[in-house]
Write an enzyme that holds these catalytic residues in place. Sequence first.
Site, short mmCIF file in Angstrom:
data_model
loop_
_atom_site.label_atom_id
_atom_site.label_comp_id
_atom_site.label_asym_id
_atom_site.label_seq_id
_atom_site.Cartn_x
_atom_site.Cartn_y
_atom_site.Cartn_z
N GLU A 1 -11.58 7.38 10.32
CA GLU A 1 -10.67 7.42 9.17
C GLU A 1 -11.51 7.66 7.93
OE1 GLU A 1 -7.38 4.13 10.69
OE2 GLU A 1 -8.35 3.90 8.73
N ASP B 1 -4.88 -1.98 -0.89
CA ASP B 1 -6.24 -2.33 -0.49
C ASP B 1 -6.79 -3.49 -1.27
OD1 ASP B 1 -7.22 -0.41 1.57
OD2 ASP B 1 -6.49 1.04 0.10
N TYR C 1 -0.51 2.53 14.15
CA TYR C 1 -1.48 1.65 13.50
C TYR C 1 -0.77 0.33 13.22
CZ TYR C 1 -5.20 0.38 10.14
OH TYR C 1 -6.24 -0.23 9.47
#
Lengths: 408, 272
Positions: B49, B60, B175
């Site tokens: 990734e 994040d 994911y």
Amino acid sequence: METLNTLRAGPDENGHFGIFGGRYVAETLMPLILSVERAYTQAKADPAFAAELASYLKHYVGRPSPLYFARRLTEAFGGAKIYLKREDLNHTGAHKVNNCMGQVLLARRMGKSRIIAETGAGQHGVATATVCALFGLKCVIYMGATDIERQAPNVYRMKLLGAEVKPVTAGAGTLKDAMNDALRDWVANVEDTYYMIGTVAGPHPYPAMVRDFQTVIGDEARGQIMEAEGRLPDSLVACIGGGSNAMGLFHPFLDDRSVRIIGVEAAGHGLSTGQHAASLKGGRPGVLHGNRTYLLQTADGQINEAHSISAGLDYPGIGPEHAWLHEIGRVEYVSATDDQAVEAFQLTTRLEGIIPALESSHAIAYAKTVAEDLGKHHVMVISLSGRGDKDVATVAKALGDNALGGLS
Amino acid sequence: MSRIAARFAALKAEGRAGLVTFTTAGDPDAATSQAILDGLPAAGADLIELGMPFSDPMADGPAIQAASLRALAAGAGLASTLEMVSRFRAKDDATPIILMGYYNPIYAHGVEAFCREAAAAGVDGLIVVDLPPEEAEELAGPARRIGIDFIFLTAPTTDEARLPTVLEHAAGFVYYVSITGVTGTASASREAIAAAVARLRRHTSLPLAVGFGLKTAKQIAEVGDLADAAVVGSAIVQRLASGLDAAGKAPPGLAGEVLGFVKELSAGVRKS
């Protein structure tokens, strides 16, 4: 939404106003956003919710707020009759509490025990901390470190009200950075936490919900101007950061095509300097903080820092419904600079004995530039969205020590 | 068969799970970032990734946000990210590369042009954090048509009723974000991951990758027993950050140090 022959029907079921709005959030947050939407839809249909909100707005916030004919400003501007919608007289000193009261009642219905919010000038933070104190809820406010410095009185108010104020040092330490950190908090505390967004932005349903809670401004103003003038106003003027006080004033008049509607963005040091917060005039469509809207950004799609002397307007985006109203041309979007706002701040204080927030001063500053040309028969309603006590130090600094006359 | 499908098929044949690594393109500078990218397959990364730097990475944590800001300060952007992939592809035609980031830089670039350029550079998949299924089609559609897998995230909050919506257009792999939180913070328990993987398997036959909060070879081994791949991001990015000199620059040998750490991690999915 045009098919219903009204401009007030948006957004569509997925939260879009034209191409704007939507729900651009991480999957972890999607179920939360959907649960807020479900809860709000139910609350909206429940007369008991409306009655409870109306009661708190009347007895706690102090609504209705007056619509005041500003005689001396009208004379000074030499033309249009200026009415001020006095949101500065609300409890906590700004329009923000209208929305916070609605959302806190919703959060209680959802059984949430912890409230988080972002704040720029601190007005939304204070309003949030206030309703949390009222209902005994835990309150965490994210605020940029730069804003904490320039809005110290509001920071202390929030602390007195029992809120925890978390400084955000990322980026330039202003509103956009605070919103990033509030979203990070929410994603980590999904069970007990309600995110109380302070403006008509963010993922659906926030832009529509915050608007609905703020339309009390326009609904009241409509009745009040009919009483004072016997007719609708010729124009409405309000300042715009995210745009909640403006949307609250504008929305009830959107279908009245005779009413000119004008939103005033913050031009900071001037649109040509690049140091401003005028998302519509100086930005282009993009995706940030859960919605598609106009954003200040680089050619490469990185978000730029906004600049305004007014912390409440210092945001690189704008509510998606404003972006849509801009594109369809129903609302005119203009701008006023820092210097113009400071001048209007002083003028309103001297002539009317009303210290306006620097945010609201942008609306008054624009009115000053057009009032004479509009003529004496023109009736203008300006949203005085908040009081300016919090800005006294900023204005003193902007005017320099001499203007303080030794008071510093 | 796409590189992603081929790699998962190969892993299955080997009887082991894959290691997915995350680094941010251009962090801390173009040359170091390229050296790390080019060295990842040999260090044991099975899928890669590559983060597209963004000024406001809301999902994040501090480590990856700092990486994004370092990369932007060093001049990185969407174009340089795609150039990195092209250079990698000239040397490695088998290891899948998934670009991960936020929508605005892609939207600013133009969705169709981005998909065309990404496919030409050799990108195999996209993870765009702020495009949930409700908004994804405007990018996922063009990506699908040009042969790029649009990979959807599922989270602990994605309940049974919502899973079919998320998985309807899923491609490449699924994911699983194993915690409610931002990257690089808490870690989920083995039991929680096992339950989530079992739940997801009932809804999809696509490979499952589990990420968020994985920091050690031991954790990777645990996840590898349950899922098809384990994703490590913040721990690698932090290793890079801790190797920077006082001025925030990459000293000689930093790429090697980061790759050495990846090699340690990869032991978690390789039987000794």
